[in-house]
Write a protein that holds these residues in place. Sequence first.
Motif, short mmCIF file in Angstrom:
data_model
loop_
_atom_site.label_atom_id
_atom_site.label_comp_id
_atom_site.label_asym_id
_atom_site.label_seq_id
_atom_site.Cartn_x
_atom_site.Cartn_y
_atom_site.Cartn_z
N LYS A 37 26.38 64.89 5.25
CA LYS A 37 27.59 65.24 4.51
C LYS A 37 27.73 66.76 4.47
O LYS A 37 26.74 67.48 4.46
N THR A 39 30.64 69.96 2.85
CA THR A 39 31.87 70.35 2.17
C THR A 39 32.17 71.78 2.55
O THR A 39 31.27 72.63 2.48
N VAL A 51 37.39 70.60 2.02
CA VAL A 51 37.28 69.45 2.92
C VAL A 51 35.88 68.87 2.77
O VAL A 51 34.89 69.58 2.85
N TYR A 53 33.40 66.00 4.50
CA TYR A 53 33.30 65.20 5.73
C TYR A 53 31.84 64.98 6.10
O TYR A 53 30.94 65.55 5.49
N ASN A 54 31.62 64.14 7.10
CA ASN A 54 30.29 63.88 7.64
C ASN A 54 30.24 64.39 9.07
O ASN A 54 31.23 64.27 9.81
N ARG A 55 29.09 64.96 9.47
CA ARG A 55 28.98 65.71 10.71
C ARG A 55 28.12 64.99 11.77
O ARG A 55 26.93 65.23 11.88
N THR A 76 37.82 61.08 11.95
CA THR A 76 37.59 62.53 11.90
C THR A 76 36.26 62.85 11.26
O THR A 76 36.18 63.50 10.22
N GLY A 77 35.22 62.39 11.89
CA GLY A 77 33.86 62.58 11.40
C GLY A 77 33.14 61.25 11.47
O GLY A 77 33.40 60.44 12.36
N THR A 82 37.11 61.36 5.76
CA THR A 82 37.20 62.80 5.54
C THR A 82 38.34 63.08 4.57
O THR A 82 39.42 62.51 4.70
N THR A 103 43.37 62.01 2.75
CA THR A 103 42.39 61.71 3.78
C THR A 103 42.93 62.27 5.09
O THR A 103 44.14 62.33 5.30
#
Length: 184
Positions: A37, A39, A51, A53-55, A76-77, A82, A103
Motif C-alpha cells: 500500500k 499514499t 491518492v 493505491y497498491n503498488r 489502476t494498481g 485506488t 475511485t
Amino acid sequence: MNTFLKNTLILLSILALGLFLYSVFVENIFAKRLSPKDTVEFKLNDLKLEVFYNRPSKKDREIFGALVPYNQVWRTGANEATTFETNKPLEIKGVNIPAGKYTLWTVPKDSTWTVIFNSKQYSWGVNAQMQPMWDPNYDVLNIEVPVEKLDNTVEQFTIAFDNSTDKLYLTMAWDDVKVAVPLK
C-alpha cells in the motif's frame, strides 16, 4: 481463585490464541505484501490532494497489453480500488469535478489512456472473477491522456504529483510507460 474468573481467563486465552493464529495463517500479517500500500499527497496553499493505491511490481513480466490488457478497464494498481481525494474543486482538461473522494480507473491503450474518476467507493478493485468492480454509472470524468514512452523501466507501479513546471499533473508510471493528467 474463583471458578468464574478462571473460566473467563481460559476463554480469553483461547480467543487470543485463535485471533493470533488467524492473523498469521489466514491473513499472513507478518509477510511482506506483494503489492504494498502507498499514499501520495500534494499540498499547496489550501489545496490538499491524496491518492491511496497498491503498488504491483513488474517482476520480468510483460505489463501493458499482457498482464494489464489494452482497451479494458484496469483498477489502476492492485488489491483495493485506488482512491483520489481532493478538498477543493478541480478542473481537469476543461471539466470541473467537485471536492470529494473518487475511485480512479484507467483503460490503457498503446498511445493513450482513458482516465476515469468515479464517485462510487469500492471495497476492492476486482470481483471473484477478477473483473473490475467499476460501475460506469458513477463516472464523473473520462479523459484521454497521451502515453509517454520511458527510456528506463519503472519496476513498481508509481503514482505521483508533479508540480515541477508550475503546472500540476497526476502521473502514473510502470514498466516503460508514463501518463500525466493535468490538474487545475
